[in-house]
Design a protein around this motif. Sequence first.
Motif, PDB file in Angstrom:
ATOM      1  N   ILE A 178      33.197  -3.260   6.152  1.00 58.08           N
ATOM      2  CA  ILE A 178      33.497  -2.049   5.378  1.00 58.08           C
ATOM      3  C   ILE A 178      33.011  -2.299   3.952  1.00 58.08           C
ATOM      4  CG2 ILE A 178      35.281  -0.379   4.730  1.00 58.08           C
ATOM      5  CD1 ILE A 178      37.047  -1.689   6.946  1.00 58.08           C
ATOM      6  N   MET A 179      31.866  -1.720   3.596  1.00 59.06           N
ATOM      7  CA  MET A 179      31.195  -2.011   2.333  1.00 59.06           C
ATOM      8  C   MET A 179      31.124  -0.778   1.438  1.00 59.06           C
ATOM      9  SD  MET A 179      30.392  -5.167   2.680  1.00 59.06           S
ATOM     10  CE  MET A 179      30.541  -6.277   4.061  1.00 59.06           C
ATOM     11  N   GLY A 180      31.429  -0.985   0.179  1.00 62.77           N
ATOM     12  CA  GLY A 180      31.449   0.137  -0.743  1.00 62.77           C
ATOM     13  C   GLY A 180      30.084   0.665  -1.108  1.00 62.77           C
ATOM     14  N   CYS A 181      29.049  -0.194  -1.012  1.00 62.71           N
ATOM     15  CA  CYS A 181      27.705   0.229  -1.389  1.00 62.71           C
ATOM     16  C   CYS A 181      26.694  -0.604  -0.611  1.00 62.71           C
ATOM     17  CB  CYS A 181      27.484   0.096  -2.895  1.00 62.71           C
ATOM     18  SG  CYS A 181      27.286  -1.617  -3.445  1.00 62.71           S
ATOM     19  N   ILE A 182      25.435  -0.444  -0.954  1.00 60.47           N
ATOM     20  CA  ILE A 182      24.347  -1.034  -0.182  1.00 60.47           C
ATOM     21  C   ILE A 182      23.977  -2.453  -0.632  1.00 60.47           C
ATOM     22  CG2 ILE A 182      22.349  -0.313  -1.576  1.00 60.47           C
ATOM     23  CD1 ILE A 182      22.775   0.136   2.246  1.00 60.47           C
ATOM     24  N   VAL A 183      24.513  -2.939  -1.793  1.00 62.61           N
ATOM     25  CA  VAL A 183      24.046  -4.205  -2.363  1.00 62.61           C
ATOM     26  C   VAL A 183      24.101  -5.340  -1.348  1.00 62.61           C
ATOM     27  CG1 VAL A 183      24.541  -6.000  -4.058  1.00 62.61           C
ATOM     28  CG2 VAL A 183      24.495  -3.622  -4.760  1.00 62.61           C
ATOM     29  N   ASN A 184      25.272  -5.579  -0.754  1.00 64.40           N
ATOM     30  CA  ASN A 184      25.382  -6.626   0.259  1.00 64.40           C
ATOM     31  C   ASN A 184      25.574  -6.050   1.652  1.00 64.40           C
ATOM     32  OD1 ASN A 184      25.137  -8.812  -1.484  1.00 64.40           O
ATOM     33  ND2 ASN A 184      27.285  -8.715  -2.045  1.00 64.40           N
ATOM     34  N   GLY A 185      25.664  -4.729   1.741  1.00 67.29           N
ATOM     35  CA  GLY A 185      25.995  -4.086   3.003  1.00 67.29           C
ATOM     36  C   GLY A 185      25.214  -4.561   4.206  1.00 67.29           C
ATOM     37  N   ASP A 227      30.013  -6.751  13.892  1.00 66.88           N
ATOM     38  CA  ASP A 227      29.550  -5.971  15.035  1.00 66.88           C
ATOM     39  C   ASP A 227      29.202  -4.547  14.624  1.00 66.88           C
ATOM     40  OD1 ASP A 227      30.095  -8.008  17.163  1.00 66.88           O
ATOM     41  OD2 ASP A 227      32.130  -7.781  16.374  1.00 66.88           O
ATOM     42  N   TYR A 228      29.997  -4.006  13.693  1.00 67.76           N
ATOM     43  CA  TYR A 228      29.785  -2.634  13.222  1.00 67.76           C
ATOM     44  C   TYR A 228      29.977  -2.600  11.713  1.00 67.76           C
ATOM     45  CZ  TYR A 228      30.167  -1.488  18.144  1.00 67.76           C
ATOM     46  OH  TYR A 228      29.949  -1.439  19.490  1.00 67.76           O
ATOM     47  N   GLY A 229      29.237  -1.700  11.076  1.00 63.13           N
ATOM     48  CA  GLY A 229      29.315  -1.592   9.629  1.00 63.13           C
ATOM     49  C   GLY A 229      29.522  -0.168   9.156  1.00 63.13           C
ATOM     50  N   TYR A 230      30.336  -0.041   8.110  1.00 63.45           N
ATOM     51  CA  TYR A 230      30.660   1.236   7.475  1.00 63.45           C
ATOM     52  C   TYR A 230      30.292   1.051   6.005  1.00 63.45           C
ATOM     53  CZ  TYR A 230      33.791   5.203   6.181  1.00 63.45           C
ATOM     54  OH  TYR A 230      34.338   6.385   5.711  1.00 63.45           O
ATOM     55  N   VAL A 231      29.187   1.680   5.563  1.00 66.48           N
ATOM     56  CA  VAL A 231      28.605   1.360   4.258  1.00 66.48           C
ATOM     57  C   VAL A 231      28.418   2.632   3.422  1.00 66.48           C
ATOM     58  CG1 VAL A 231      26.648   0.299   3.062  1.00 66.48           C
ATOM     59  CG2 VAL A 231      27.377  -0.584   5.289  1.00 66.48           C
ATOM     60  N   GLY A 232      28.842   2.566   2.170  1.00 68.39           N
ATOM     61  CA  GLY A 232      28.615   3.678   1.253  1.00 68.39           C
ATOM     62  C   GLY A 232      27.133   3.885   1.026  1.00 68.39           C
ATOM     63  N   ALA A 233      26.654   5.132   1.275  1.00 63.86           N
ATOM     64  CA  ALA A 233      25.230   5.439   1.127  1.00 63.86           C
ATOM     65  C   ALA A 233      24.954   6.336  -0.066  1.00 63.86           C
ATOM     66  CB  ALA A 233      24.715   6.114   2.400  1.00 63.86           C
ATOM     67  N   ASP A 250      36.557   6.137  -1.433  1.00 67.12           N
ATOM     68  CA  ASP A 250      37.884   5.559  -1.640  1.00 67.12           C
ATOM     69  C   ASP A 250      38.071   4.398  -0.663  1.00 67.12           C
ATOM     70  OD1 ASP A 250      40.612   4.927  -1.626  1.00 67.12           O
ATOM     71  OD2 ASP A 250      41.177   6.950  -2.258  1.00 67.12           O
ATOM     72  N   LEU A 251      37.906   3.194  -1.175  1.00 67.15           N
ATOM     73  CA  LEU A 251      37.849   2.011  -0.320  1.00 67.15           C
ATOM     74  C   LEU A 251      39.194   1.709   0.338  1.00 67.15           C
ATOM     75  CD1 LEU A 251      35.812  -0.228   0.510  1.00 67.15           C
ATOM     76  CD2 LEU A 251      36.741  -1.589  -1.356  1.00 67.15           C
ATOM     77  N   GLU A 252      40.266   1.671  -0.444  1.00 66.19           N
ATOM     78  CA  GLU A 252      41.560   1.246   0.090  1.00 66.19           C
ATOM     79  C   GLU A 252      42.069   2.180   1.180  1.00 66.19           C
ATOM     80  OE1 GLU A 252      44.595  -0.351  -2.574  1.00 66.19           O
ATOM     81  OE2 GLU A 252      43.124  -0.358  -4.195  1.00 66.19           O
ATOM     82  N   SER A 253      41.988   3.482   0.957  1.00 64.72           N
ATOM     83  CA  SER A 253      42.481   4.421   1.965  1.00 64.72           C
ATOM     84  C   SER A 253      41.601   4.393   3.210  1.00 64.72           C
ATOM     85  CB  SER A 253      42.544   5.836   1.397  1.00 64.72           C
ATOM     86  OG  SER A 253      41.243   6.327   1.101  1.00 64.72           O
ATOM     87  N   THR A 254      40.293   4.172   3.021  1.00 60.98           N
ATOM     88  CA  THR A 254      39.382   4.098   4.170  1.00 60.98           C
ATOM     89  C   THR A 254      39.678   2.875   5.027  1.00 60.98           C
ATOM     90  OG1 THR A 254      37.653   5.261   2.956  1.00 60.98           O
ATOM     91  CG2 THR A 254      36.968   3.977   4.874  1.00 60.98           C
ATOM     92  N   ILE A 255      39.899   1.731   4.379  1.00 62.50           N
ATOM     93  CA  ILE A 255      40.241   0.516   5.120  1.00 62.50           C
ATOM     94  C   ILE A 255      41.509   0.751   5.937  1.00 62.50           C
ATOM     95  CG2 ILE A 255      41.026  -1.876   4.893  1.00 62.50           C
ATOM     96  CD1 ILE A 255      39.201  -2.074   2.411  1.00 62.50           C
ATOM     97  N   ALA A 256      42.487   1.397   5.334  1.00 61.76           N
ATOM     98  CA  ALA A 256      43.745   1.662   6.041  1.00 61.76           C
ATOM     99  C   ALA A 256      43.510   2.534   7.268  1.00 61.76           C
ATOM    100  CB  ALA A 256      44.739   2.323   5.095  1.00 61.76           C
ATOM    101  N   ARG A 257      42.663   3.556   7.142  1.00 60.65           N
ATOM    102  CA  ARG A 257      42.385   4.448   8.270  1.00 60.65           C
ATOM    103  C   ARG A 257      41.631   3.722   9.381  1.00 60.65           C
ATOM    104  NH1 ARG A 257      38.951   8.739   5.703  1.00 60.65           N
ATOM    105  NH2 ARG A 257      38.864   9.647   7.803  1.00 60.65           N
ATOM    106  N   ILE A 258      40.645   2.885   9.001  1.00 64.38           N
ATOM    107  CA  ILE A 258      39.879   2.147  10.014  1.00 64.38           C
ATOM    108  C   ILE A 258      40.780   1.132  10.720  1.00 64.38           C
ATOM    109  CG2 ILE A 258      37.994   0.493  10.344  1.00 64.38           C
ATOM    110  CD1 ILE A 258      36.473   1.966   8.138  1.00 64.38           C
ATOM    111  N   LYS A 259      41.634   0.459   9.965  1.00 66.26           N
ATOM    112  CA  LYS A 259      42.547  -0.504  10.577  1.00 66.26           C
ATOM    113  C   LYS A 259      43.500   0.189  11.550  1.00 66.26           C
ATOM    114  CE  LYS A 259      42.830  -4.436   7.453  1.00 66.26           C
ATOM    115  NZ  LYS A 259      43.739  -5.296   6.654  1.00 66.26           N
TER     116      LYS A 259
END
Length: 614
Positions: free
Chosen positions: A553-560, A568-574, A531-540
């Motif tokens: 904050i990436m939903g998948c690995i394509v451009n992650g 500096d840091y990445g949160y990527v759907g695996a 859930d991208l939108e709620s995750t962004i809100a929590r990280i912010k």
Amino acid sequence: MNYFNYSRRKANEVYIGATPMGGANPIRIQSMTNTVTMDTDACIAQAKRIIDAGGEYVRLTTQGVREAENLKFINAGLRKDGYNTPLVADVHFNPKVAEVAALYAEKVRINPGNYVDAARTFKQLEYTDEEYAQEIQKIRDRFIPFLNICKENHTAIRIGVNHGSLSDRIMSRYGDTPEGMVESCMEFLRICVEQEFTNVVISIKASNTVVMVKTVRLLAEQMDKEGMAFPLHLGVTEAGDGEDGRIKSALGIGALLADGLGDTIRVSLSEAPEAEIPVARKLVDYILQREDHPYIPGMEAENFSYTSPDRRVTTAVGNIGGNQVPVVISARLDQNTGVSEQFKPDYIYCGQQLPADRRADTGYIVDANVWQGEEGTYPAFNFQQLIGLHHCNAPVKFLFTTYMGLNEEAMACLRMHPEVVIIAQSNHPNRLGEFRGIAHQLMSKGLKNPLVFFQFYEEAQLEDLQIKAAADMGALIFDGFCDGILLYNHGGKIADTKVDETAFGILQAGRVRTSKTEYISCPGCGRTLYDLESTIARIKAATSHLKGLKIGIMGCIVNGPGEMADADYGYVGAGRGKISLYKQKECIEKNIPEDQAVEKLIELIKKNGDYQEK
């Protein structure tokens, strides 16, 4: 392109279903679904919402052959209900998927970085010229059959290069550079030209607006050199959500639209896809107001490079100019109410009045005709009051001037007074052209006075102010001319603090001044694994106070991993409900359950000493 006067670049017309692009057609608006492409009903429903909002193309992620084949049913369902908007298949990694999608979509997007080349590993590879030519032949062997299918089915293609997904082959020879991105695109375009396939659109994107703008400028120049005029699709990838996403998109896309580049745009927001359309529409409509404007007789300075501009050389005056970050001048007096330390302006323009409770740590500028030499204040002159400069001993002086006001008398005075900061103003329909004219005049005359841009608006809605101000400032920042911004909104109900925050947001989006955490977050698509939108809100909520940090904050690995290079840091759907955490390009921990991942991210930031308590 006329650098000082607006006109659209003349592009080839490309046929995409019943909605052609380029040529004399309007600048098209588009978005992308974030539903699962195998869920036919959900895709149809969301596509309708995008179209009803004004979207002229709808893109769908197409991971595999099954998803490509299901486009047939999505397309049919929309047509049955009277929606004839073209569909675009978004394909990565698998040429076979692109070939199937070409049968059922009006356009297919392929990514040169992963169409034939092996998945990137960020390894340095060595090629002889002969070996490199063999790699290009591999592209030809795989790409030409796809072009033939597209010819037979009247399917358009988009060659879509992303900063985060260049192949190891390209990066090994060109580096992770704009030049590498352009060459990645040109390899495929040259094959298209050779095969006489012209139904092609190009996009070349990055989350870093500086990289994105420079790359598109270079691409347009290279295409012109090689006799190509393919239409351009513009966008800032992973722009984020809310105010930051709007400012960042308007800054990057607006800078290019203002130079006549761009035949379709997508504003990529980490929000519902239909929310992107009104933002894109406002941006395009605002830029197009410049059509047929009065001519600006600008002259480009000899030492200026449009495709690789450096910051204009200026003499530091106090904390303005030189190698210092651009300043923010506020146009409000009440600076003790609701002011965050992050967004405290450097100077306050207070006209003919001065607040009684002046703060000692903030500089004030006042109009020259009321200035009486008060300590802590600096006079602001206009070009009709130049004589006053000789009688002022303030360490910093501000000269308001227009393009036409910067005459020989004014420039002679500026040569004698290097301590004068110029505040450029314009009422021209294309104020960018006049502001550029001022900067180039100063460069041509060897004048090194710092240059601040006064941007005046009368907006009732904050979103409108953000879009317009970012679009007006974009090219000035990327050209290297901005030593400061005075953003003023007259009337309306926009809080003055939000006007100041917008000025700071513009400078951060242009990578010239950092005042807060930056989020590089994708808009989501059918590949998104949480859930991208709620995750962004929590990280912010947990990190927004960390000044200067970039979090992807990436939903998948394509451009992650590729975009992680700029974070500096990445949160990527695996995987479904699983997250991997990155420190720049390095994966630190894999397959963390989604409900634990935000806390793990904070732990990672703390472990590396980059976290501070609120």
